[in-house]
Design an enzyme around this catalytic site. Structure first.
Site, short mmCIF file in Angstrom:
data_model
loop_
_atom_site.label_atom_id
_atom_site.label_comp_id
_atom_site.label_asym_id
_atom_site.label_seq_id
_atom_site.Cartn_x
_atom_site.Cartn_y
_atom_site.Cartn_z
N HIS A 1 14.99 -21.25 2.41
CA HIS A 1 16.43 -21.42 3.28
C HIS A 1 16.79 -21.07 4.55
CE1 HIS A 1 20.69 -22.92 2.23
NE2 HIS A 1 20.77 -21.80 3.01
N GLU A 2 16.57 -19.79 4.81
CA GLU A 2 16.79 -19.19 6.18
C GLU A 2 16.04 -19.65 7.07
OE1 GLU A 2 19.69 -18.04 6.17
OE2 GLU A 2 20.18 -17.71 4.32
N HIS B 1 17.09 -23.06 8.65
CA HIS B 1 18.32 -22.66 9.70
C HIS B 1 17.68 -22.16 10.98
CE1 HIS B 1 21.61 -23.40 6.84
NE2 HIS B 1 21.44 -22.51 6.19
#
Length: 420
Positions: free
Chosen positions: A18-19, A22
């Protein structure tokens, strides 16, 4: 101990992807990423490379990517500040020492009169604190501000989150949930290759168990079931349904084998499932081992789970909401404890499903979530200008507070279900 390791692996992998989404899209847009952190709480491991600090923290239940300009931080050197400057051979500033100047013996003392560390990148002031020696230096784009033991890299405005186009900002935020879906696709695809194929929907028989009713009747793997008791069968689901509904009753299977059609009588055994008699003949689901089936399995499985989860969410809101419908970290840990018993492949499958869940939850249009931020971008697109940052900050803070309250309630509910 196995459950703890599995829990850390599952959560760590999901949060990392997820990170990472980003992070990669921020880098792609030219946004400075100051922190890439997996977990919350005290640091276990920290490593700095160029402008980014990478950390692993004690509690593996989340993470964050801190981008320049995202949290409104600003380095401000007001007129009258006395600082030390470390200069490059080209007479540009590489370090600005606010506190701890005695540790930098070669630093040039200066009293600041004017400073811009975002756009024009300069510092102007009086050398040796003498108002007759006014100087002006250009500041390096990667200059550090030293405040005791804390080192902070300056943020040129063009490297900040808010300086980027609406499209780049939106994609950077959307990339987190997107990478959760990508992780699920990768896992489901890998499982298809490891397991030798994917379940097929064809009306053919898979492995025939040696002691089952199908084996006794003479059915074989690969037989195509054309009809049962004269009722046409077009899929594996049709076969299962016909057998399940007729426990202990002889069924006429019309099959095709090696290009020839024949009829075989099969009497399903009777088994109890959820207190109900169902028929079983001892045949496994057929597997499609083609390369195409394996490579597309990740996409089809992920899409099917997305549809299923949205259906469940819809039922939650239309059929009445209850905390029992939600799981927090404790509930997920308890579920992981059960999944671990079935082996590593099942843990991987569980990881993929959780990753899809996290991606969807983060896309919900709620303040403090990625979906909430995307809604603000939509508002900006329609209105032509962004909402006041202070108002947006208040809304996100309120949303975060409500989410924390909900998390506490869900966790308490999980504990009661697990231990009481």
């Amino acid at each position: 101990m196995t459950t703890i390791i599995a829990f850390i692996f599952v959560f760590g992998l999901i949060v990392f992807f997820h990170e990472l989404g980003h992070f990669l899209f921020a880098k792609r847009a030219g946004i400075m990423v100051k922190d890439f952190s997996i977990g919350f709480g005290p640091k276990i491991f920290a490593y700095r490379k160029k402008e980014t600090q990478y950390t692993i923290r004690l509690l593996p239940i989340g993470g964050y990517v801190r981008m320049a300009g995202e949290d409104g931080e600003e380095i401000e050197l007001k007129p009258g500040y006395r600082v030390g400057l470390e200069l490059t051979p080209e007479e540009t500033v590489s370090k600005i020492i606010v506190n701890g100047k005695d540790q930098y013996v070669n630093a040039q003392p200066i009293e600041v009169s004017l400073c811009d560390l975002e756009k024009e990148l300069f510092i102007e002031g009086y050398e040796d604190y003498d108002d007759t020696k006014k100087v002006r230096y250009q500041v390096e784009r990667d200059a550090l501000v030293i405040d005791g033991k804390i080192e902070t890299m300056i943020t040129p405005y063009d490297r900040s989150f808010n300086a980027k186009s609406l499209g780049n900002r939106a994609m950077t935020i959307f990339a987190g949930p997107l990478f959760n879906f990508i992780l699920a696709i990768l896992i489901f695809t890998a499982l298809a290759f490891v397991q030798g194929g994917v379940p097929s929907t064809d009306n053919t028989l898979g492995n025939v168990l040696p002691d089952g009713a199908a084996a006794e009747a003479g059915l074989k793997k690969g037989d195509e079931v054309l009809s049962i008791n004269g009722k046409e069968t077009k899929s594996w689901t049709d076969i299962v349904q016909n057998v399940s509904e007729n426990p202990g009753k002889t069924l006429d299977f019309k099959i095709e084998r090696d290009g020839k059609t024949q009829d075989i009588d099969v009497k399903p055994a009777t088994q109890k499932e959820n207190g109900k008699d169902v028929g079983k003949i001892g045949v496994e689901t057929p597997m499609d081992s083609s390369f195409t089936a394996k490579i597309t399995n990740g996409f089809t499985q992920t899409w099917n789970w997305i549809v299923q989860i949205f259906t469940i969410l819809g039922n939650m809101f239309t059929g009445g909401f209850s905390l029992d419908m939600l799981n927090g970290p404790v509930g997920i840990y308890t579920s992981t404890q059960q999944v671990v018993q079935y082996g590593f492949m099942t843990v991987l499958n569980w990881t993929a499903v959780l990753s899809i869940n996290l991606g969807i939850v983060n896309l919900l249009p709620l303040p403090a979530l990625d979906g909430g931020r995307l809604m603000f971008f939509l508002y900006e697109l329609v209105r032509g200008k962004p909402i006041d940052p202070k108002k947006e900050g208040i809304i996100h803070f309120a949303g975060f507070a409500l989410l924390m309250v909900l998390m506490i309630l869900v966790t308490w509910n999980d504990i009661q279900r697990a231990f009481f």
